[in-house]
Design a protein around this motif. Structure first.
Motif, PDB file in Angstrom:
ATOM      1  N   SER A  74       0.818  -1.212   0.000  1.00 19.02           N
ATOM      2  CA  SER A  74       0.000   0.000   0.000  1.00 19.02           C
ATOM      3  C   SER A  74       0.851   1.260   0.000  1.00 19.02           C
ATOM      4  CB  SER A  74      -0.944   0.019   1.207  1.00 19.02           C
ATOM      5  OG  SER A  74      -0.255   0.292   2.406  1.00 19.02           O
ATOM      6  N   VAL A  75       0.173   2.345  -0.309  1.00 19.58           N
ATOM      7  CA  VAL A  75       0.778   3.671  -0.259  1.00 19.58           C
ATOM      8  C   VAL A  75      -0.238   4.580   0.415  1.00 19.58           C
ATOM      9  CG1 VAL A  75      -0.070   4.333  -2.562  1.00 19.58           C
ATOM     10  CG2 VAL A  75       1.907   5.486  -1.607  1.00 19.58           C
ATOM     11  N   PHE A  76       0.274   5.525   1.210  1.00 26.58           N
ATOM     12  CA  PHE A  76      -0.612   6.517   1.809  1.00 26.58           C
ATOM     13  C   PHE A  76      -0.322   7.858   1.151  1.00 26.58           C
ATOM     14  CE2 PHE A  76      -2.053   9.751   4.675  1.00 26.58           C
ATOM     15  CZ  PHE A  76      -3.272   9.269   5.098  1.00 26.58           C
ATOM     16  N   TYR A  77      -1.310   8.367   0.449  1.00 29.17           N
ATOM     17  CA  TYR A  77      -1.229   9.703  -0.149  1.00 29.17           C
ATOM     18  C   TYR A  77      -2.600  10.335   0.046  1.00 29.17           C
ATOM     19  CZ  TYR A  77      -0.837  13.555  -3.371  1.00 29.17           C
ATOM     20  OH  TYR A  77      -0.849  14.811  -3.904  1.00 29.17           O
ATOM     21  N   THR A  78      -2.755  11.074   1.085  1.00 30.45           N
ATOM     22  CA  THR A  78      -4.008  11.653   1.588  1.00 30.45           C
ATOM     23  C   THR A  78      -4.980  10.590   2.068  1.00 30.45           C
ATOM     24  OG1 THR A  78      -5.247  11.877  -0.507  1.00 30.45           O
ATOM     25  CG2 THR A  78      -3.789  13.687   0.104  1.00 30.45           C
ATOM     26  N   LYS A  79      -4.925   9.392   1.481  1.00 26.29           N
ATOM     27  CA  LYS A  79      -5.713   8.225   1.874  1.00 26.29           C
ATOM     28  C   LYS A  79      -4.863   6.996   1.605  1.00 26.29           C
ATOM     29  CE  LYS A  79     -10.118  10.207   0.374  1.00 26.29           C
ATOM     30  NZ  LYS A  79     -11.245  10.049  -0.546  1.00 26.29           N
ATOM     31  N   ARG A  80      -5.283   5.856   2.145  1.00 24.87           N
ATOM     32  CA  ARG A  80      -4.570   4.593   1.901  1.00 24.87           C
ATOM     33  C   ARG A  80      -5.058   3.992   0.586  1.00 24.87           C
ATOM     34  NH1 ARG A  80      -0.442   2.913   3.921  1.00 24.87           N
ATOM     35  NH2 ARG A  80      -1.108   3.808   5.890  1.00 24.87           N
ATOM     36  N   PHE A  81      -4.112   3.521  -0.236  1.00 23.97           N
ATOM     37  CA  PHE A  81      -4.412   2.858  -1.500  1.00 23.97           C
ATOM     38  C   PHE A  81      -3.636   1.555  -1.562  1.00 23.97           C
ATOM     39  CE2 PHE A  81      -4.871   7.382  -2.261  1.00 23.97           C
ATOM     40  CZ  PHE A  81      -6.086   7.465  -2.943  1.00 23.97           C
ATOM     41  N   CYS A  82      -4.305   0.455  -1.895  1.00 23.44           N
ATOM     42  CA  CYS A  82      -3.568  -0.792  -2.106  1.00 23.44           C
ATOM     43  C   CYS A  82      -2.782  -0.641  -3.406  1.00 23.44           C
ATOM     44  CB  CYS A  82      -4.510  -1.999  -2.149  1.00 23.44           C
ATOM     45  SG  CYS A  82      -5.506  -2.161  -3.646  1.00 23.44           S
ATOM     46  N   MET A  83      -1.755  -1.459  -3.581  1.00 23.04           N
ATOM     47  CA  MET A  83      -0.927  -1.327  -4.780  1.00 23.04           C
ATOM     48  C   MET A  83      -1.681  -1.720  -6.044  1.00 23.04           C
ATOM     49  SD  MET A  83       1.651   0.213  -3.778  1.00 23.04           S
ATOM     50  CE  MET A  83       2.604   0.221  -5.283  1.00 23.04           C
ATOM     51  N   THR A  84      -2.670  -2.593  -5.931  1.00 25.52           N
ATOM     52  CA  THR A  84      -3.475  -2.951  -7.104  1.00 25.52           C
ATOM     53  C   THR A  84      -4.244  -1.732  -7.598  1.00 25.52           C
ATOM     54  OG1 THR A  84      -3.690  -5.208  -6.295  1.00 25.52           O
ATOM     55  CG2 THR A  84      -5.260  -4.502  -7.987  1.00 25.52           C
ATOM     56  N   CYS A  85      -4.933  -1.050  -6.690  1.00 25.53           N
ATOM     57  CA  CYS A  85      -5.694   0.150  -7.071  1.00 25.53           C
ATOM     58  C   CYS A  85      -4.759   1.290  -7.469  1.00 25.53           C
ATOM     59  CB  CYS A  85      -6.621   0.575  -5.939  1.00 25.53           C
ATOM     60  SG  CYS A  85      -7.984  -0.583  -5.666  1.00 25.53           S
ATOM     61  N   THR A  86      -3.588   1.355  -6.840  1.00 25.14           N
ATOM     62  CA  THR A  86      -2.609   2.383  -7.199  1.00 25.14           C
ATOM     63  C   THR A  86      -2.166   2.192  -8.642  1.00 25.14           C
ATOM     64  OG1 THR A  86      -1.840   2.551  -4.915  1.00 25.14           O
ATOM     65  CG2 THR A  86      -0.361   3.365  -6.624  1.00 25.14           C
ATOM     66  N   LYS A  87      -1.831   0.960  -9.011  1.00 19.34           N
ATOM     67  CA  LYS A  87      -1.393   0.681 -10.380  1.00 19.34           C
ATOM     68  C   LYS A  87      -2.512   0.943 -11.384  1.00 19.34           C
ATOM     69  CE  LYS A  87       2.096  -2.622  -8.985  1.00 19.34           C
ATOM     70  NZ  LYS A  87       2.449  -4.035  -8.857  1.00 19.34           N
ATOM     71  N   ASP A  88      -3.745   0.594 -11.005  1.00 17.07           N
ATOM     72  CA  ASP A  88      -4.887   0.813 -11.897  1.00 17.07           C
ATOM     73  C   ASP A  88      -5.199   2.290 -12.092  1.00 17.07           C
ATOM     74  OD1 ASP A  88      -5.141  -1.915 -12.136  1.00 17.07           O
ATOM     75  OD2 ASP A  88      -6.864  -2.072 -10.781  1.00 17.07           O
ATOM     76  N   ASN A  89      -4.785   3.117 -11.146  1.00 20.64           N
ATOM     77  CA  ASN A  89      -5.111   4.552 -11.180  1.00 20.64           C
ATOM     78  C   ASN A  89      -3.867   5.432 -11.107  1.00 20.64           C
ATOM     79  OD1 ASN A  89      -8.189   4.451 -10.926  1.00 20.64           O
ATOM     80  ND2 ASN A  89      -7.513   3.145  -9.240  1.00 20.64           N
ATOM     81  N   ILE A  90      -2.732   4.926 -11.561  1.00 26.77           N
ATOM     82  CA  ILE A  90      -1.452   5.628 -11.422  1.00 26.77           C
ATOM     83  C   ILE A  90      -1.486   7.038 -12.005  1.00 26.77           C
ATOM     84  CG2 ILE A  90      -0.419   4.673 -13.526  1.00 26.77           C
ATOM     85  CD1 ILE A  90       1.483   5.120 -10.236  1.00 26.77           C
TER      86      ILE A  90
END
Length: 111
Positions: A74-90
């Motif tokens: 995961s990454v936290f950037y204003t909110k928590r995002f899993c890496m799957t959703c992060t990659k889908d919405n990079i």
């Protein structure tokens, strides 16, 4: 939403990291001066004699799956995002964050 919120055991949906937790929320009662920017799974810091905490995970703000704070999960950037959703919405992240995410090692996660 996951049943994780009602139990006292956290399990990451990506890497299977598993650990008991002491609190879920954003105001750990054992760290009174702390207000987290997200509702998170928190443990008392076992290495600190003071009332400190360690955040072990939270829920992805997109898919609502529990994810640990590990850089591959995961990454936290204003909110928590899993890496799957992060990659889908990079493309939705600022350029600086995109560059930082591209530097992260990629490892396989569970299916």
């Amino acid at each position: 939403m996951s049943d994780n919120k009602e139990s006292s055991h956290f399990v990451c949906s990506l890497c299977d990291f598993s650990a008991p937790y002491d609190y879920f929320g954003n105001k750990p009662p054992f760290a009174k001066a702390i207000i987290l920017m997200e509702k998170a799974f928190v443990i008392k810091d076992p290495f600190s004699p003071e009332s400190k905490h360690l955040t072990i995970g939270g829920f992805c703000s997109v898919c609502d799956k529990p994810v640990c704070v590990g850089q591959n999960c995961s990454v936290f950037y204003t909110k928590r995002f899993c890496m799957t959703c992060t990659k889908d919405n990079i493309k939705e992240f600022p350029a600086e964050i995109q560059q930082e995410l591209k530097k992260r090692p990629t490892t396989s996660t569970k299916d």
